[in-house]
Design a protein around this motif. Structure first.
Motif, PDB file in Angstrom:
ATOM      1  N   ILE A  27      60.200  13.929   9.517  1.00 17.87           N
ATOM      2  CA  ILE A  27      58.967  13.484  10.165  1.00 17.87           C
ATOM      3  C   ILE A  27      58.215  12.498   9.285  1.00 17.87           C
ATOM      4  O   ILE A  27      57.695  11.480   9.768  1.00 17.87           O
ATOM      5  N   VAL A  28      58.171  12.749   7.984  1.00 17.13           N
ATOM      6  CA  VAL A  28      57.514  11.819   7.060  1.00 17.13           C
ATOM      7  C   VAL A  28      58.206  10.453   7.116  1.00 17.13           C
ATOM      8  O   VAL A  28      57.540   9.411   7.122  1.00 17.13           O
ATOM      9  N   GLU A  29      59.517  10.443   7.185  1.00 14.96           N
ATOM     10  CA  GLU A  29      60.260   9.182   7.302  1.00 14.96           C
ATOM     11  C   GLU A  29      59.828   8.422   8.558  1.00 14.96           C
ATOM     12  O   GLU A  29      59.553   7.225   8.522  1.00 14.96           O
ATOM     13  N   ALA A  30      59.751   9.137   9.682  1.00 13.66           N
ATOM     14  CA  ALA A  30      59.331   8.509  10.938  1.00 13.66           C
ATOM     15  C   ALA A  30      57.881   8.038  10.858  1.00 13.66           C
ATOM     16  O   ALA A  30      57.559   6.928  11.311  1.00 13.66           O
ATOM     17  N   LEU A  31      57.015   8.863  10.278  1.00 12.21           N
ATOM     18  CA  LEU A  31      55.603   8.479  10.159  1.00 12.21           C
ATOM     19  C   LEU A  31      55.437   7.241   9.292  1.00 12.21           C
ATOM     20  O   LEU A  31      54.612   6.369   9.594  1.00 12.21           O
ATOM     21  N   ASN A  32      56.200   7.146   8.215  1.00 12.44           N
ATOM     22  CA  ASN A  32      56.089   5.970   7.356  1.00 12.44           C
ATOM     23  C   ASN A  32      56.582   4.706   8.066  1.00 12.44           C
ATOM     24  O   ASN A  32      56.058   3.619   7.831  1.00 12.44           O
ATOM     25  N   THR A  33      57.552   4.856   8.944  1.00 10.38           N
ATOM     26  CA  THR A  33      57.973   3.705   9.759  1.00 10.38           C
ATOM     27  C   THR A  33      56.839   3.293  10.693  1.00 10.38           C
ATOM     28  O   THR A  33      56.528   2.106  10.823  1.00 10.38           O
ATOM     29  N   LEU A  89      53.687   3.849  10.275  1.00 10.88           N
ATOM     30  CA  LEU A  89      52.612   3.308   9.443  1.00 10.88           C
ATOM     31  C   LEU A  89      52.910   1.859   9.055  1.00 10.88           C
ATOM     32  O   LEU A  89      52.039   0.982   9.145  1.00 10.88           O
ATOM     33  N   ALA A  90      54.141   1.593   8.659  1.00  5.08           N
ATOM     34  CA  ALA A  90      54.535   0.226   8.297  1.00  5.08           C
ATOM     35  C   ALA A  90      54.411  -0.703   9.506  1.00  5.08           C
ATOM     36  O   ALA A  90      53.885  -1.817   9.396  1.00  5.08           O
ATOM     37  N   ASN A  91      54.875  -0.246  10.653  1.00  6.60           N
ATOM     38  CA  ASN A  91      54.762  -1.052  11.873  1.00  6.60           C
ATOM     39  C   ASN A  91      53.305  -1.359  12.196  1.00  6.60           C
ATOM     40  O   ASN A  91      52.960  -2.479  12.579  1.00  6.60           O
ATOM     41  N   GLN A 118      55.847  -1.877   3.039  1.00  9.89           N
ATOM     42  CA  GLN A 118      55.561  -1.818   4.474  1.00  9.89           C
ATOM     43  C   GLN A 118      56.438  -2.811   5.234  1.00  9.89           C
ATOM     44  O   GLN A 118      57.013  -2.475   6.266  1.00  9.89           O
ATOM     45  N   GLU A 119      56.545  -4.004   4.724  1.00 10.86           N
ATOM     46  CA  GLU A 119      57.367  -5.019   5.382  1.00 10.86           C
ATOM     47  C   GLU A 119      58.835  -4.589   5.430  1.00 10.86           C
ATOM     48  O   GLU A 119      59.509  -4.761   6.444  1.00 10.86           O
ATOM     49  N   GLN A 120      59.326  -4.015   4.349  1.00 14.12           N
ATOM     50  CA  GLN A 120      60.723  -3.570   4.304  1.00 14.12           C
ATOM     51  C   GLN A 120      60.977  -2.399   5.232  1.00 14.12           C
ATOM     52  O   GLN A 120      62.045  -2.303   5.836  1.00 14.12           O
ATOM     53  N   ARG A 121      60.034  -1.504   5.355  1.00 15.68           N
ATOM     54  CA  ARG A 121      60.217  -0.297   6.156  1.00 15.68           C
ATOM     55  C   ARG A 121      59.971  -0.546   7.646  1.00 15.68           C
ATOM     56  O   ARG A 121      60.502   0.168   8.490  1.00 15.68           O
ATOM     57  N   ALA A 122      59.178  -1.540   7.976  1.00 22.41           N
ATOM     58  CA  ALA A 122      58.820  -1.796   9.374  1.00 22.41           C
ATOM     59  C   ALA A 122      60.045  -2.186  10.201  1.00 22.41           C
ATOM     60  O   ALA A 122      60.976  -2.808   9.707  1.00 22.41           O
ATOM     61  N   THR A 123      59.990  -1.809  11.464  1.00 22.38           N
ATOM     62  CA  THR A 123      61.044  -2.203  12.402  1.00 22.38           C
ATOM     63  C   THR A 123      60.598  -3.377  13.256  1.00 22.38           C
ATOM     64  O   THR A 123      61.343  -3.822  14.131  1.00 22.38           O
TER      65      THR A 123
END
Length: 189
Positions: free
Chosen positions: A37-43, A45-47, A106-111
């Motif tokens: 869930i933290v992985e998904a939340l960080n995505t 957040l980055a988006n 954030q830029e690297q993690r964003a989709t």
């Protein structure tokens, strides 16, 4: 004569938690589930921050006869995104994670991808924004489903509330892009 006290700052750095680590949480969500869930939340957040910066840019550069209402609408939209991002970051921390916070990470993690530094016409900017809203909405729905499937109903509810605002603002972008108008054709000649 005046006496000065010289304070020296400690050069020792103590890392309390690595950015990619998820620690045990007091919410009693199993470690493995919390990590997902933290992985998904960080995505998410980055988006959110990629969208925030694009909306902020458009707020700064929008021009034309509709400048003021568009300028104000964009400000409201990026404020909504920032409020949602803050809630996501706090939930990430509550689950034992570290919210992604640096612009590079954030830029690297964003989709989703920032449109770049160039300035476009208002219609193109809004089309780019609407496209990003759509991508983020789809991602958010996936994260809600993940949280539900892992039994984290609170995170799912938090994301649902943010999703409602995202969909509403996205719908407003859609309205701005419509070609209907009350202006008579002869008034534009």
């Amino acid at each position: 004569m005046r006496a000065y006290r010289i304070d020296t700052m400690s050069t020792q750095k103590t890392v309390r938690q690595r950015a990619d680590a998820v620690e045990e949480n007091e919410l009693r969500l199993e470690q493995e589930k919390a990590e997902q869930i933290v992985e998904a939340l960080n995505t998410e957040l980055a988006n959110a921050y990629v969208l925030y910066h694009q909306l902020k840019k458009h707020h700064w550069v929008v021009e034309g006869a509709e400048f003021l209402p568009l300028h104000e609408f964009l400000e409201e939209a990026y404020e909504h995104v920032e409020e949602g991002a803050d809630v996501i970051a706090e939930r990430t921390q509550a689950l034992g994670g570290v919210p992604v916070s640096g612009p590079t990470n954030q830029e690297q993690r964003a989709t989703v991808e920032f449109e770049g530094e160039d300035v476009y016409d208002v219609r193109t900017m809004f089309q780019n924004d609407l496209e990003m809203y759509g991508d983020i909405i789809e991602s958010m729905r996936d994260s809600i489903e993940l949280a539900e499937n892992l039994g984290d109903y609170a995170t799912a509810e938090i994301l649902r509330e943010i999703l409602v605002t995202l969909e509403d603002d996205g719908h407003h972008f859609e309205h701005y892009l419509e070609d209907d108008t009350l202006v008579l054709e002869e008034a534009t000649k």
